[in-house]
Design a protein around this motif. Sequence first.
Motif, PDB file in Angstrom:
ATOM      1  N   GLY A 186      47.781  34.537  42.552  1.00 13.59           N
ATOM      2  CA  GLY A 186      46.649  35.596  41.680  1.00 13.59           C
ATOM      3  C   GLY A 186      45.117  36.197  42.125  1.00 13.59           C
ATOM      4  O   GLY A 186      44.828  36.982  42.327  1.00 13.59           O
ATOM      5  N   ASP A 194      42.985  38.964  44.085  1.00 11.04           N
ATOM      6  CA  ASP A 194      41.771  39.170  43.454  1.00 11.04           C
ATOM      7  C   ASP A 194      41.012  39.469  44.272  1.00 11.04           C
ATOM      8  O   ASP A 194      39.991  40.846  44.961  1.00 11.04           O
ATOM      9  N   GLN A 195      41.199  38.681  45.275  1.00  7.51           N
ATOM     10  CA  GLN A 195      40.406  38.344  46.695  1.00  7.51           C
ATOM     11  C   GLN A 195      40.949  39.493  47.601  1.00  7.51           C
ATOM     12  O   GLN A 195      40.248  40.297  49.362  1.00  7.51           O
TER      13      GLN A 195
END
Length: 161
Positions: A123, A127-128
Motif C-alpha cells: 500500500g 501511494d508512491q
Amino acid sequence: MEPEPEPEPEPEAAVEPEPEPAPEPEPEPAPEPESAEEPTEESQETQAAALTVGEAEGGVRVVFSEGESELPDGARDGLRDLAQRLLQDESLRVQLLAYAPGDESETSRARRLSLSRALEVRGFLIDQGVRSTRMDVRALGNNLPEGDAPPDRVDIVPAER
C-alpha cells in the motif's frame, strides 16, 4: 376606441436552490500516547534497523515490531527510494516476502500477520505511484529458513518477469 392595454405578466416565483448540507467535520486525530519511559537501547536499535539492505542485490528488508503490522516510521524513506527506482525503470518488478514468528499451532495467525505486513508495504509503494501489477505478495508466515532472523519482517527482492 383605444385598444385595451395588455395585462402585465405576473413575475414568476423565484426558485432558490436548496442549500447544500454542511460538510461533516474531519475527525481529529487521536493524540499520541505519552510514554513515561525513556526509549530503550533495544527500541532505538529496532528503529534504526527498520530498513536494511537484504542479501539480494537491490533488496530491502523492513523489520516490524513483534506482533505489529503497522509500517515502521524508519522504513518510509528507504521505501520511497525503492519506489523511485521502480518508477524510473518500468521493467523492474519486486516480490514482497512477508514473515511472522510462531510455532506449528500458530501457523494461521502467523500467515495472517505476515499478509497484513506485506499489504502495508504494498500500500505504501502504491501511494508512491508504483503500480500494483509490478508487485507480487507472498505471505509466508512462520515458514522461515532455519536460523533466519529476524522473523518479524518483509523482504522486498527483485523479481524476474
